[in-house]
Motif scaffolding. Structure first.
Motif, PDB file in Angstrom:
ATOM      1  N   THR A 127       0.838  -1.198   0.000  1.00 48.73           N
ATOM      2  CA  THR A 127       0.000   0.000   0.000  1.00 48.73           C
ATOM      3  C   THR A 127       0.873   1.248   0.000  1.00 48.73           C
ATOM      4  OG1 THR A 127      -0.152  -0.227   2.416  1.00 48.73           O
ATOM      5  CG2 THR A 127      -1.998  -1.054   1.121  1.00 48.73           C
ATOM      6  N   THR A 128       2.017   1.195   0.689  1.00 52.46           N
ATOM      7  CA  THR A 128       2.953   2.310   0.689  1.00 52.46           C
ATOM      8  C   THR A 128       3.542   2.502  -0.702  1.00 52.46           C
ATOM      9  OG1 THR A 128       3.507   1.821   2.995  1.00 52.46           O
ATOM     10  CG2 THR A 128       5.027   3.231   1.778  1.00 52.46           C
ATOM     11  N   THR A 129       3.867   1.398  -1.379  1.00 54.05           N
ATOM     12  CA  THR A 129       4.378   1.474  -2.745  1.00 54.05           C
ATOM     13  C   THR A 129       3.332   2.085  -3.672  1.00 54.05           C
ATOM     14  OG1 THR A 129       5.716  -0.498  -2.348  1.00 54.05           O
ATOM     15  CG2 THR A 129       5.339   0.123  -4.644  1.00 54.05           C
ATOM     16  N   ALA A 130       2.076   1.667  -3.503  1.00 52.90           N
ATOM     17  CA  ALA A 130       1.000   2.202  -4.337  1.00 52.90           C
ATOM     18  C   ALA A 130       0.880   3.708  -4.167  1.00 52.90           C
ATOM     19  CB  ALA A 130      -0.319   1.522  -3.975  1.00 52.90           C
ATOM     20  N   LEU A 131       0.899   4.189  -2.938  1.00 50.49           N
ATOM     21  CA  LEU A 131       0.775   5.621  -2.685  1.00 50.49           C
ATOM     22  C   LEU A 131       1.972   6.383  -3.242  1.00 50.49           C
ATOM     23  CD1 LEU A 131      -0.604   5.519   0.973  1.00 50.49           C
ATOM     24  CD2 LEU A 131      -1.863   6.119  -1.115  1.00 50.49           C
ATOM     25  N   ALA A 132       3.155   5.787  -3.133  1.00 46.15           N
ATOM     26  CA  ALA A 132       4.352   6.437  -3.667  1.00 46.15           C
ATOM     27  C   ALA A 132       4.256   6.599  -5.176  1.00 46.15           C
ATOM     28  CB  ALA A 132       5.593   5.626  -3.295  1.00 46.15           C
ATOM     29  N   ILE A 140      -0.827  -5.107 -15.095  1.00 43.76           N
ATOM     30  CA  ILE A 140      -1.227  -5.045 -13.690  1.00 43.76           C
ATOM     31  C   ILE A 140      -0.331  -4.059 -12.967  1.00 43.76           C
ATOM     32  CG2 ILE A 140       0.182  -7.113 -13.183  1.00 43.76           C
ATOM     33  CD1 ILE A 140      -1.777  -7.680 -10.862  1.00 43.76           C
ATOM     34  N   ASP A 141      -0.928  -3.246 -12.108  1.00 42.29           N
ATOM     35  CA  ASP A 141      -0.148  -2.288 -11.320  1.00 42.29           C
ATOM     36  C   ASP A 141      -0.865  -2.027 -10.013  1.00 42.29           C
ATOM     37  OD1 ASP A 141       2.281  -0.184 -12.378  1.00 42.29           O
ATOM     38  OD2 ASP A 141       1.251   0.333 -10.505  1.00 42.29           O
ATOM     39  N   VAL A 142      -0.081  -1.815  -8.970  1.00 36.15           N
ATOM     40  CA  VAL A 142      -0.635  -1.568  -7.640  1.00 36.15           C
ATOM     41  C   VAL A 142      -1.077  -0.107  -7.488  1.00 36.15           C
ATOM     42  CG1 VAL A 142       1.556  -0.956  -6.511  1.00 36.15           C
ATOM     43  CG2 VAL A 142      -0.240  -2.123  -5.199  1.00 36.15           C
ATOM     44  N   SER A 143      -0.626   0.771  -8.400  1.00 36.09           N
ATOM     45  CA  SER A 143      -0.925   2.200  -8.325  1.00 36.09           C
ATOM     46  C   SER A 143      -2.176   2.536  -9.138  1.00 36.09           C
ATOM     47  CB  SER A 143       0.260   3.015  -8.849  1.00 36.09           C
ATOM     48  OG  SER A 143      -0.126   4.334  -9.172  1.00 36.09           O
ATOM     49  N   LEU A 194      -6.412  -4.083 -18.232  1.00 33.06           N
ATOM     50  CA  LEU A 194      -5.663  -3.631 -17.061  1.00 33.06           C
ATOM     51  C   LEU A 194      -6.291  -4.105 -15.751  1.00 33.06           C
ATOM     52  CD1 LEU A 194      -4.968   0.017 -18.242  1.00 33.06           C
ATOM     53  CD2 LEU A 194      -3.277  -1.814 -18.038  1.00 33.06           C
ATOM     54  N   HIS A 195      -5.415  -4.380 -14.779  1.00 32.52           N
ATOM     55  CA  HIS A 195      -5.835  -4.791 -13.443  1.00 32.52           C
ATOM     56  C   HIS A 195      -5.186  -3.868 -12.415  1.00 32.52           C
ATOM     57  CE1 HIS A 195      -7.243  -8.652 -15.112  1.00 32.52           C
ATOM     58  NE2 HIS A 195      -6.136  -8.618 -15.832  1.00 32.52           N
ATOM     59  N   HIS A 196      -5.990  -3.244 -11.575  1.00 31.69           N
ATOM     60  CA  HIS A 196      -5.453  -2.499 -10.437  1.00 31.69           C
ATOM     61  C   HIS A 196      -5.426  -3.466  -9.262  1.00 31.69           C
ATOM     62  CE1 HIS A 196      -6.099   0.573  -7.027  1.00 31.69           C
ATOM     63  NE2 HIS A 196      -4.794   0.403  -7.249  1.00 31.69           N
ATOM     64  N   ALA A 197      -4.249  -4.029  -8.978  1.00 25.27           N
ATOM     65  CA  ALA A 197      -4.167  -5.090  -7.975  1.00 25.27           C
ATOM     66  C   ALA A 197      -2.735  -5.251  -7.500  1.00 25.27           C
ATOM     67  CB  ALA A 197      -4.666  -6.413  -8.569  1.00 25.27           C
ATOM     68  N   ASP A 198      -2.598  -5.920  -6.371  1.00 24.29           N
ATOM     69  CA  ASP A 198      -1.304  -6.342  -5.824  1.00 24.29           C
ATOM     70  C   ASP A 198      -0.956  -7.680  -6.473  1.00 24.29           C
ATOM     71  OD1 ASP A 198       0.742  -7.464  -4.331  1.00 24.29           O
ATOM     72  OD2 ASP A 198      -0.216  -7.151  -2.389  1.00 24.29           O
ATOM     73  N   VAL A 223       8.629  -5.732  -4.152  1.00 25.83           N
ATOM     74  CA  VAL A 223       7.965  -6.743  -3.324  1.00 25.83           C
ATOM     75  C   VAL A 223       8.913  -7.164  -2.196  1.00 25.83           C
ATOM     76  CG1 VAL A 223       7.078  -9.113  -3.345  1.00 25.83           C
ATOM     77  CG2 VAL A 223       6.496  -7.532  -5.205  1.00 25.83           C
ATOM     78  N   ALA A 224       8.373  -7.334  -1.005  1.00 21.58           N
ATOM     79  CA  ALA A 224       9.193  -7.703   0.154  1.00 21.58           C
ATOM     80  C   ALA A 224       9.957  -8.996  -0.105  1.00 21.58           C
ATOM     81  CB  ALA A 224       8.308  -7.862   1.382  1.00 21.58           C
ATOM     82  N   LEU A 225      11.139  -9.082   0.454  1.00 17.57           N
ATOM     83  CA  LEU A 225      12.000 -10.248   0.248  1.00 17.57           C
ATOM     84  C   LEU A 225      11.285 -11.550   0.623  1.00 17.57           C
ATOM     85  CD1 LEU A 225      14.779 -11.351  -0.555  1.00 17.57           C
ATOM     86  CD2 LEU A 225      15.533 -10.935   1.802  1.00 17.57           C
ATOM     87  N   LYS A 226      10.506 -11.532   1.688  1.00 13.40           N
ATOM     88  CA  LYS A 226       9.825 -12.746   2.135  1.00 13.40           C
ATOM     89  C   LYS A 226       8.800 -13.246   1.114  1.00 13.40           C
ATOM     90  CE  LYS A 226       6.272 -10.293   4.811  1.00 13.40           C
ATOM     91  NZ  LYS A 226       5.148 -10.707   3.976  1.00 13.40           N
ATOM     92  N   ASP A 227       8.364 -12.364   0.200  1.00 11.65           N
ATOM     93  CA  ASP A 227       7.356 -12.731  -0.803  1.00 11.65           C
ATOM     94  C   ASP A 227       7.942 -12.929  -2.200  1.00 11.65           C
ATOM     95  OD1 ASP A 227       5.264 -12.480   1.103  1.00 11.65           O
ATOM     96  OD2 ASP A 227       5.269 -10.301   0.817  1.00 11.65           O
ATOM     97  N   GLN A 228       9.229 -12.656  -2.363  1.00 13.70           N
ATOM     98  CA  GLN A 228       9.842 -12.680  -3.697  1.00 13.70           C
ATOM     99  C   GLN A 228       9.795 -14.067  -4.340  1.00 13.70           C
ATOM    100  OE1 GLN A 228      11.804 -10.653  -5.863  1.00 13.70           O
ATOM    101  NE2 GLN A 228      11.243  -8.753  -4.848  1.00 13.70           N
ATOM    102  N   ARG A 229      10.188 -15.077  -3.600  1.00 11.60           N
ATOM    103  CA  ARG A 229      10.278 -16.421  -4.180  1.00 11.60           C
ATOM    104  C   ARG A 229       8.912 -16.902  -4.661  1.00 11.60           C
ATOM    105  NH1 ARG A 229       9.299 -21.282  -2.276  1.00 11.60           N
ATOM    106  NH2 ARG A 229      10.315 -23.099  -3.255  1.00 11.60           N
TER     107      ARG A 229
END
Length: 201
Positions: free
Chosen positions: A4-9, A71-74, A90-94, A116-122
């Motif tokens: 959500t922080t990435t989307a706002l940025a 697809i984009d989170v923004s 287009l998809h507005h989604a995570d 994307v956070a390291l814990k979710d990358q793989r």
């Protein structure tokens, strides 16, 4: 740092990537190279992950017979992308929680999934590579480190998370997904900007 922080940025920064303001050559050579791995009759779908609002790759993908989904989170990026190219799906989604509705001949994630956070990358990498058709190609960028890493950077103004599995980790997950690394380069050397082309066997 949550997406959500990435989307706002990127809502705040979106206009920087408008077609008339952004370098039209950025990433173009790498996309051309990746698309050459597809057979000549490779019609089907392309997925642009973190598509943003810039449409510089769209005509190139269409010359290869590909229909384009993004697809984009923004929300702002999606709004601008739709205005620039109304033919896009287009998809507005995570992308981490989003489920692909189809498989793809080509997937591009240019300067996007490293947020994307390291814990979710793989898990994300596996999901995207499993969404490839047989013979499909995946082009992505990553931090070209020797080991996994994660940090926060405010270079563009708002704080943004960056993470990478590192080169050994990337090669491991590519093999685990049943894919082959076809090309790997530090395309902006000496910056640690890594461009990788993967093909599903």
């Amino acid at each position: 740092m949550p997406l959500t922080t990435t989307a706002l940025a990127y809502d705040e920064l979106a206009e920087r990537w408008l077609d008339d303001r952004f370098d039209p050559l950025n990433g173009l050579t790498q996309h051309e190279r990746a698309l050459r791995f597809l057979p000549d009759d490779a019609e089907g779908w392309a997925l642009n992950v973190g598509c943003g609002c810039n449409t510089r790759f769209n005509s190139l993908m269409r010359t290869h017979g590909l229909q384009i989904e993004g697809i984009d989170v923004s929300a702002r990026m999606i709004e601008l992308a739709r205005a620039a190219d109304p033919a896009l799906s287009l998809h507005h989604a995570d992308v981490c929680s989003w489920q692909p509705p189809r498989t793809y001949r080509f997937i591009a994630a240019w300067d996007s999934i490293w947020h994307v956070a390291l814990k979710d990358q793989r898990a994300l990498m596996l999901k995207l590579m499993h969404a490839l058709d047989a013979g499909g190609v995946f082009l992505f960028t990553a931090g070209g480190l020797d080991a996994e890493g994660e940090h926060v950077d405010a270079y563009m103004g708002p704080e943004l998370n960056y993470s990478t599995l590192g080169i050994p980790g990337l090669l491991k997950v590519i093999a685990e997904a049943g894919c082959v690394c076809k090309h790997l380069e530090f395309d902006q050397y000496p910056q640690k900007h890594l461009a990788v082309i993967v093909q599903r066997v």
